[in-house]
Design a protein around this motif. Structure first.
Motif, PDB file in Angstrom:
ATOM      1  N   ARG A  75     -74.668  81.236  48.377  1.00  0.00           N
ATOM      2  CA  ARG A  75     -74.410  79.916  48.984  1.00  0.00           C
ATOM      3  C   ARG A  75     -74.761  79.892  50.457  1.00  0.00           C
ATOM      4  O   ARG A  75     -74.600  78.870  51.124  1.00  0.00           O
ATOM      5  CB  ARG A  75     -72.920  79.563  48.825  1.00  0.00           C
ATOM      6  N   ARG A  76     -75.220  81.042  50.969  1.00  0.00           N
ATOM      7  CA  ARG A  76     -75.496  81.151  52.411  1.00  0.00           C
ATOM      8  C   ARG A  76     -76.898  80.690  52.753  1.00  0.00           C
ATOM      9  O   ARG A  76     -77.854  81.050  52.060  1.00  0.00           O
ATOM     10  CB  ARG A  76     -75.372  82.627  52.792  1.00  0.00           C
ATOM     11  N   ILE A  77     -77.017  79.899  53.818  1.00  0.00           N
ATOM     12  CA  ILE A  77     -78.326  79.459  54.299  1.00  0.00           C
ATOM     13  C   ILE A  77     -78.781  80.414  55.393  1.00  0.00           C
ATOM     14  O   ILE A  77     -78.080  80.603  56.387  1.00  0.00           O
ATOM     15  CB  ILE A  77     -78.217  78.030  54.896  1.00  0.00           C
ATOM     16  N   LEU A  78     -79.968  81.030  55.195  1.00  0.00           N
ATOM     17  CA  LEU A  78     -80.532  81.866  56.261  1.00  0.00           C
ATOM     18  C   LEU A  78     -81.707  81.093  56.856  1.00  0.00           C
ATOM     19  O   LEU A  78     -82.747  80.938  56.215  1.00  0.00           O
ATOM     20  CB  LEU A  78     -81.002  83.221  55.721  1.00  0.00           C
ATOM     21  N   GLY A  79     -81.520  80.614  58.059  1.00  0.00           N
ATOM     22  CA  GLY A  79     -82.577  79.836  58.719  1.00  0.00           C
ATOM     23  C   GLY A  79     -83.523  80.746  59.487  1.00  0.00           C
ATOM     24  O   GLY A  79     -83.703  81.918  59.150  1.00  0.00           O
ATOM     25  N   LYS A  80     -84.120  80.205  60.537  1.00  0.00           N
ATOM     26  CA  LYS A  80     -85.011  81.009  61.375  1.00  0.00           C
ATOM     27  C   LYS A  80     -84.143  81.790  62.354  1.00  0.00           C
ATOM     28  O   LYS A  80     -83.350  81.192  63.079  1.00  0.00           O
ATOM     29  CB  LYS A  80     -85.984  80.085  62.121  1.00  0.00           C
ATOM     30  N   PRO A  81     -84.249  83.125  62.364  1.00  0.00           N
ATOM     31  CA  PRO A  81     -83.353  83.903  63.230  1.00  0.00           C
ATOM     32  C   PRO A  81     -83.575  83.564  64.711  1.00  0.00           C
ATOM     33  O   PRO A  81     -84.709  83.366  65.137  1.00  0.00           O
ATOM     34  CB  PRO A  81     -83.728  85.353  62.932  1.00  0.00           C
ATOM     35  N   ARG A  82     -82.476  83.534  65.452  1.00  0.00           N
ATOM     36  CA  ARG A  82     -82.571  83.172  66.877  1.00  0.00           C
ATOM     37  C   ARG A  82     -83.028  84.350  67.730  1.00  0.00           C
ATOM     38  O   ARG A  82     -83.513  84.184  68.834  1.00  0.00           O
ATOM     39  CB  ARG A  82     -81.213  82.681  67.371  1.00  0.00           C
ATOM     40  N   ALA A  84     -83.821  89.081  67.558  1.00  0.00           N
ATOM     41  CA  ALA A  84     -84.101  90.240  66.708  1.00  0.00           C
ATOM     42  C   ALA A  84     -82.829  90.743  66.022  1.00  0.00           C
ATOM     43  O   ALA A  84     -82.883  91.209  64.879  1.00  0.00           O
ATOM     44  CB  ALA A  84     -84.738  91.352  67.541  1.00  0.00           C
ATOM     45  N   GLY A  85     -81.706  90.642  66.704  1.00  0.00           N
ATOM     46  CA  GLY A  85     -80.440  91.092  66.108  1.00  0.00           C
ATOM     47  C   GLY A  85     -80.100  90.282  64.867  1.00  0.00           C
ATOM     48  O   GLY A  85     -79.676  90.834  63.847  1.00  0.00           O
ATOM     49  N   GLU A  86     -80.313  88.976  64.954  1.00  0.00           N
ATOM     50  CA  GLU A  86     -80.023  88.133  63.796  1.00  0.00           C
ATOM     51  C   GLU A  86     -81.029  88.406  62.673  1.00  0.00           C
ATOM     52  O   GLU A  86     -80.668  88.450  61.489  1.00  0.00           O
ATOM     53  CB  GLU A  86     -80.045  86.651  64.184  1.00  0.00           C
ATOM     54  N   ALA A  87     -82.291  88.634  63.046  1.00  0.00           N
ATOM     55  CA  ALA A  87     -83.305  88.971  62.031  1.00  0.00           C
ATOM     56  C   ALA A  87     -82.905  90.262  61.311  1.00  0.00           C
ATOM     57  O   ALA A  87     -82.997  90.359  60.076  1.00  0.00           O
ATOM     58  CB  ALA A  87     -84.680  89.117  62.682  1.00  0.00           C
ATOM     59  N   ALA A  88     -82.428  91.243  62.068  1.00  0.00           N
ATOM     60  CA  ALA A  88     -82.005  92.521  61.468  1.00  0.00           C
ATOM     61  C   ALA A  88     -80.850  92.285  60.492  1.00  0.00           C
ATOM     62  O   ALA A  88     -80.858  92.818  59.372  1.00  0.00           O
ATOM     63  CB  ALA A  88     -81.592  93.495  62.568  1.00  0.00           C
ATOM     64  N   ALA A  89     -79.900  91.466  60.901  1.00  0.00           N
ATOM     65  CA  ALA A  89     -78.746  91.190  60.020  1.00  0.00           C
ATOM     66  C   ALA A  89     -79.211  90.508  58.735  1.00  0.00           C
ATOM     67  O   ALA A  89     -78.732  90.835  57.641  1.00  0.00           O
ATOM     68  CB  ALA A  89     -77.739  90.321  60.764  1.00  0.00           C
ATOM     69  N   PHE A  90     -80.150  89.577  58.849  1.00  0.00           N
ATOM     70  CA  PHE A  90     -80.669  88.896  57.654  1.00  0.00           C
ATOM     71  C   PHE A  90     -81.343  89.903  56.716  1.00  0.00           C
ATOM     72  O   PHE A  90     -81.107  89.905  55.508  1.00  0.00           O
ATOM     73  CB  PHE A  90     -81.704  87.834  58.046  1.00  0.00           C
ATOM     74  N   LEU A  91     -82.193  90.756  57.301  1.00  0.00           N
ATOM     75  CA  LEU A  91     -82.970  91.681  56.460  1.00  0.00           C
ATOM     76  C   LEU A  91     -82.062  92.704  55.782  1.00  0.00           C
ATOM     77  O   LEU A  91     -82.298  93.078  54.623  1.00  0.00           O
ATOM     78  CB  LEU A  91     -84.053  92.365  57.307  1.00  0.00           C
ATOM     79  N   VAL A  92     -81.026  93.124  56.464  1.00  0.00           N
ATOM     80  CA  VAL A  92     -80.069  94.051  55.853  1.00  0.00           C
ATOM     81  C   VAL A  92     -79.334  93.344  54.704  1.00  0.00           C
ATOM     82  O   VAL A  92     -79.152  93.899  53.621  1.00  0.00           O
ATOM     83  CB  VAL A  92     -79.081  94.595  56.914  1.00  0.00           C
ATOM     84  N   TRP A 141     -91.036  88.361  62.198  1.00  0.00           N
ATOM     85  CA  TRP A 141     -89.832  87.654  61.739  1.00  0.00           C
ATOM     86  C   TRP A 141     -89.644  86.329  62.478  1.00  0.00           C
ATOM     87  O   TRP A 141     -88.956  85.435  61.989  1.00  0.00           O
ATOM     88  CB  TRP A 141     -88.602  88.551  61.959  1.00  0.00           C
ATOM     89  N   GLN A 142     -90.296  86.213  63.643  1.00  0.00           N
ATOM     90  CA  GLN A 142     -90.050  85.023  64.476  1.00  0.00           C
ATOM     91  C   GLN A 142     -90.550  83.746  63.831  1.00  0.00           C
ATOM     92  O   GLN A 142     -91.687  83.689  63.355  1.00  0.00           O
ATOM     93  CB  GLN A 142     -90.727  85.189  65.835  1.00  0.00           C
TER      94      GLN A 142
END
Ligand SMILES: Cc1cn([C@H]2C[C@H](O)[C@@H](COP(=O)(O)OP(=O)(O)OP(=O)(O)O)O2)c(=O)[nH]c1=O
Length: 192
Positions: A75-82, A84-92, A141-142
């Motif tokens: 149910r979680r929406i993963l948008g465009k990461p703000r 690199a830290g957020e991108a890492a969290a998404f990819l994990v 990822w950007q």
């Protein structure tokens, strides 16, 4: 009649070119992309595509094409990461699991609007620290929903998809061709 691509995404322009469609103008809309409280990924994605199409300034006979791509982990929406830290969290979070990539396409001509969503299941492997760090350094990822682009280096992390590859990249071309045809824009499968 003009075709207006309401998108800043170079991928969408390229995917349109793949089916022989060249817009007369590119006018990226500027809308608020924040999800509403409790909003689920599919309604969110459809709402954004629709809002983008309504936000483009066009004449009554112009055909406007917009889309939105959203990565959904449950149910979680993963948008465009703000960052690199957020991108890492998404990819994990995505690693070792299946998720959905939703692309909603909106075509508008005057007051009429055609809307379609395409959902693709994607499996991403669990990334090692070396893979994750290399990917973050690449910067790919950007500007990508979920923090990855299947058409680039991250293709190496995706052993399986079920659905539309072009939908994951940002514009499902078969469905887009059908919507454009419904709106009266001639699409000739590469002979345009
Ligand atoms: C999952 C995934 C997304 N993406 C991209 C497609 C979209 O450009 C982006 C999601 O952001 P969107 O908000 O859909 O689009 P955008 O901000 O790039 O452009 P615009 O709103 O002006 O049309 O993520 C890929 O390129 N590859 C992928 O594998």
């Amino acid at each position: 009649m003009r075709l207006i691509l309401g998108s800043a995404s170079p991928r969408r322009k390229e995917l349109l070119a793949q089916i022989g469609v060249v817009p007369d103008a590119i006018l990226p809309p500027d809308i608020d992309e924040d999800p509403q409280r409790g909003e689920l990924p599919r309604p969110y994605c459809l709402r954004l595509a629709r809002e983008k199409a309504l936000a483009v300034d066009a004449g009554p006979d112009d055909v406007v094409l917009c889309a939105d791509t959203t990565v959904a982990l449950g149910r979680r929406i993963l948008g465009k990461p703000r960052n690199a830290g957020e991108a890492a969290a998404f990819l994990v979070a995505l690693g070792g699991r299946r998720h959905s990539v939703i692309t909603a396409v909106a075509v508008r001509r005057g007051e009429r609007l055609w809307l379609r969503e395409v959902v693709t299941a994607v499996k991403m492997k669990r990334l090692s620290d070396v893979e994750l760090n290399a990917y973050l350094s690449s910067g790919e990822w950007q500007g990508k929903a979920g923090g990855y682009a299947i058409q680039g280096l991250a293709g190496a992390f995706v052993p399986w998809i079920s659905g539309s590859f072009t939908g994951v990249v940002g514009l499902p071309v078969a469905e887009t061709a059908a919507l454009l045809a419904a709106a009266g824009w001639p699409v000739h499968g590469g002979c345009a």
